[in-house]
Design a protein around this motif. Structure first.
Motif, PDB file in Angstrom:
ATOM      1  N   TRP A   1       0.827  -1.197   0.000  1.00 31.34           N
ATOM      2  CA  TRP A   1       0.000   0.000   0.000  1.00 31.34           C
ATOM      3  C   TRP A   1       0.871   1.261   0.000  1.00 31.34           C
ATOM      4  N   ALA A   2       1.909   1.264   0.809  1.00 36.22           N
ATOM      5  CA  ALA A   2       2.818   2.414   0.865  1.00 36.22           C
ATOM      6  C   ALA A   2       3.545   2.585  -0.467  1.00 36.22           C
ATOM      7  N   ALA A   3       3.937   1.483  -1.106  1.00 37.24           N
ATOM      8  CA  ALA A   3       4.606   1.569  -2.410  1.00 37.24           C
ATOM      9  C   ALA A   3       3.683   2.191  -3.456  1.00 37.24           C
ATOM     10  N   PHE A   4       2.421   1.786  -3.472  1.00 35.07           N
ATOM     11  CA  PHE A   4       1.474   2.388  -4.414  1.00 35.07           C
ATOM     12  C   PHE A   4       1.249   3.871  -4.127  1.00 35.07           C
ATOM     13  N   ALA A   5       1.196   4.222  -2.860  1.00 35.38           N
ATOM     14  CA  ALA A   5       1.034   5.632  -2.506  1.00 35.38           C
ATOM     15  C   ALA A   5       2.221   6.446  -3.000  1.00 35.38           C
ATOM     16  N   PHE A   6       3.441   5.908  -2.839  1.00 37.40           N
ATOM     17  CA  PHE A   6       4.629   6.609  -3.352  1.00 37.40           C
ATOM     18  C   PHE A   6       4.599   6.711  -4.873  1.00 37.40           C
ATOM     19  N   LEU A   7       4.117   5.677  -5.549  1.00 36.37           N
ATOM     20  CA  LEU A   7       3.996   5.733  -7.013  1.00 36.37           C
ATOM     21  C   LEU A   7       3.022   6.818  -7.454  1.00 36.37           C
ATOM     22  N   ILE A   8       1.907   6.927  -6.754  1.00 38.61           N
ATOM     23  CA  ILE A   8       0.913   7.954  -7.092  1.00 38.61           C
ATOM     24  C   ILE A   8       1.502   9.342  -6.890  1.00 38.61           C
ATOM     25  N   ILE A   9       2.170   9.545  -5.776  1.00 45.20           N
ATOM     26  CA  ILE A   9       2.790  10.847  -5.505  1.00 45.20           C
ATOM     27  C   ILE A   9       3.852  11.154  -6.554  1.00 45.20           C
ATOM     28  N   GLY A  10       4.656  10.162  -6.889  1.00 49.33           N
ATOM     29  CA  GLY A  10       5.689  10.362  -7.906  1.00 49.33           C
ATOM     30  C   GLY A  10       5.116  10.688  -9.278  1.00 49.33           C
ATOM     31  N   ALA A  11       4.024  10.031  -9.642  1.00 53.13           N
ATOM     32  CA  ALA A  11       3.398  10.298 -10.939  1.00 53.13           C
ATOM     33  C   ALA A  11       2.865  11.728 -11.009  1.00 53.13           C
ATOM     34  N   HIS A  12       2.251  12.180  -9.936  1.00 54.68           N
ATOM     35  CA  HIS A  12       1.740  13.558  -9.925  1.00 54.68           C
ATOM     36  C   HIS A  12       2.878  14.572  -9.936  1.00 54.68           C
ATOM     37  N   LEU A  13       3.951  14.295  -9.216  1.00 52.78           N
ATOM     38  CA  LEU A  13       5.108  15.197  -9.246  1.00 52.78           C
ATOM     39  C   LEU A  13       5.729  15.242 -10.637  1.00 52.78           C
ATOM     40  N   HIS A  14       5.802  14.100 -11.290  1.00 55.19           N
ATOM     41  CA  HIS A  14       6.339  14.030 -12.651  1.00 55.19           C
ATOM     42  C   HIS A  14       5.547  14.936 -13.587  1.00 55.19           C
ATOM     43  N   PHE A  15       4.228  14.883 -13.469  1.00 57.46           N
ATOM     44  CA  PHE A  15       3.379  15.729 -14.320  1.00 57.46           C
ATOM     45  C   PHE A  15       3.510  17.202 -13.944  1.00 57.46           C
ATOM     46  N   LEU A  16       3.515  17.494 -12.653  1.00 56.62           N
ATOM     47  CA  LEU A  16       3.555  18.889 -12.206  1.00 56.62           C
ATOM     48  C   LEU A  16       4.880  19.572 -12.522  1.00 56.62           C
ATOM     49  N   LEU A  17       5.970  18.827 -12.481  1.00 58.72           N
ATOM     50  CA  LEU A  17       7.271  19.418 -12.764  1.00 58.72           C
ATOM     51  C   LEU A  17       7.519  19.618 -14.252  1.00 58.72           C
ATOM     52  N   GLY A  18       6.620  19.118 -15.077  1.00 61.96           N
ATOM     53  CA  GLY A  18       6.710  19.380 -16.510  1.00 61.96           C
ATOM     54  C   GLY A  18       7.731  18.555 -17.239  1.00 61.96           C
ATOM     55  N   VAL A  19       8.053  17.392 -16.725  1.00 59.51           N
ATOM     56  CA  VAL A  19       9.026  16.548 -17.412  1.00 59.51           C
ATOM     57  C   VAL A  19       8.495  16.159 -18.784  1.00 59.51           C
ATOM     58  N   ASP A  20       7.194  15.937 -18.883  1.00 55.22           N
ATOM     59  CA  ASP A  20       6.604  15.584 -20.168  1.00 55.22           C
ATOM     60  C   ASP A  20       6.714  16.732 -21.169  1.00 55.22           C
ATOM     61  N   ALA A  21       6.604  17.955 -20.694  1.00 56.81           N
ATOM     62  CA  ALA A  21       6.704  19.109 -21.591  1.00 56.81           C
ATOM     63  C   ALA A  21       8.105  19.206 -22.194  1.00 56.81           C
ATOM     64  N   GLU A  22       9.114  18.925 -21.375  1.00 58.65           N
ATOM     65  CA  GLU A  22      10.489  18.959 -21.878  1.00 58.65           C
ATOM     66  C   GLU A  22      10.704  17.875 -22.928  1.00 58.65           C
ATOM     67  N   LYS A  23      10.189  16.699 -22.664  1.00 56.35           N
ATOM     68  CA  LYS A  23      10.307  15.610 -23.638  1.00 56.35           C
ATOM     69  C   LYS A  23       9.578  15.969 -24.923  1.00 56.35           C
ATOM     70  N   GLN A  24       8.406  16.581 -24.780  1.00 55.96           N
ATOM     71  CA  GLN A  24       7.629  16.957 -25.961  1.00 55.96           C
ATOM     72  C   GLN A  24       8.378  17.977 -26.806  1.00 55.96           C
ATOM     73  N   ARG A  25       9.023  18.942 -26.166  1.00 51.34           N
ATOM     74  CA  ARG A  25       9.805  19.928 -26.915  1.00 51.34           C
ATOM     75  C   ARG A  25      10.955  19.261 -27.659  1.00 51.34           C
ATOM     76  N   ALA A  26      11.626  18.338 -26.994  1.00 51.90           N
ATOM     77  CA  ALA A  26      12.740  17.629 -27.641  1.00 51.90           C
ATOM     78  C   ALA A  26      12.237  16.806 -28.827  1.00 51.90           C
ATOM     79  N   LEU A  27      11.110  16.136 -28.659  1.00 51.90           N
ATOM     80  CA  LEU A  27      10.551  15.356 -29.761  1.00 51.90           C
ATOM     81  C   LEU A  27      10.114  16.250 -30.916  1.00 51.90           C
ATOM     82  N   ASP A  28       9.574  17.422 -30.617  1.00 54.49           N
ATOM     83  CA  ASP A  28       9.190  18.362 -31.663  1.00 54.49           C
ATOM     84  C   ASP A  28      10.411  18.819 -32.462  1.00 54.49           C
ATOM     85  N   GLN A  29      11.521  19.071 -31.778  1.00 52.21           N
ATOM     86  CA  GLN A  29      12.745  19.473 -32.484  1.00 52.21           C
ATOM     87  C   GLN A  29      13.239  18.354 -33.387  1.00 52.21           C
ATOM     88  N   ILE A  30      13.164  17.121 -32.922  1.00 57.60           N
ATOM     89  CA  ILE A  30      13.587  15.987 -33.747  1.00 57.60           C
ATOM     90  C   ILE A  30      12.684  15.857 -34.962  1.00 57.60           C
TER      91      ILE A  30
END
Length: 94
Positions: free
Chosen positions: A43-72
């Motif tokens: 249960w604690a591992a899943f809670a950490f995964l959920i928190i990590g997934a939301h932090l990943h989205f909030l920090l904009g890691v996907d936006a950086e990847k998207q910009r790099a893919l657009d340049q390619i």
């Protein structure tokens, strides 16, 4: 200013964090606890995964990847256009 979807992620992350902070002291990690201990760890591992997934989205890691893919994609498109223009010139005998 955050979009509404980012606010939703902040709220969900805070809820998961609050649940984790509330539950961690109550979870028994002693070797003799058996299934209760295993359930608590999973249960604690899943809670950490959920928190990590939301932090990943909030920090904009996907936006950086998207910009790099657009340049390619732009570089590949320009390369393709150059090749296509070169083949067109060759077929015209230039």
């Amino acid at each position: 200013m955050m979009r509404q979807s980012k606010w939703k992620n902040v709220i969900y992350m805070l809820i998961a964090l609050a649940m984790l902070i509330y539950a961690l002291p109550m979870i028994s990690f002693k070797p003799g606890a058996g299934w209760v201990s295993v359930f608590g760890m999973v249960w604690a591992a899943f809670a950490f995964l959920i928190i990590g997934a939301h932090l990943h989205f909030l920090l904009g890691v996907d936006a950086e990847k998207q910009r790099a893919l657009d340049q390619i994609r732009k570089a590949k498109l320009m390369d393709w256009q150059r090749k296509w223009a070169g083949e067109k010139k060759e077929s015209q005998g230039l």
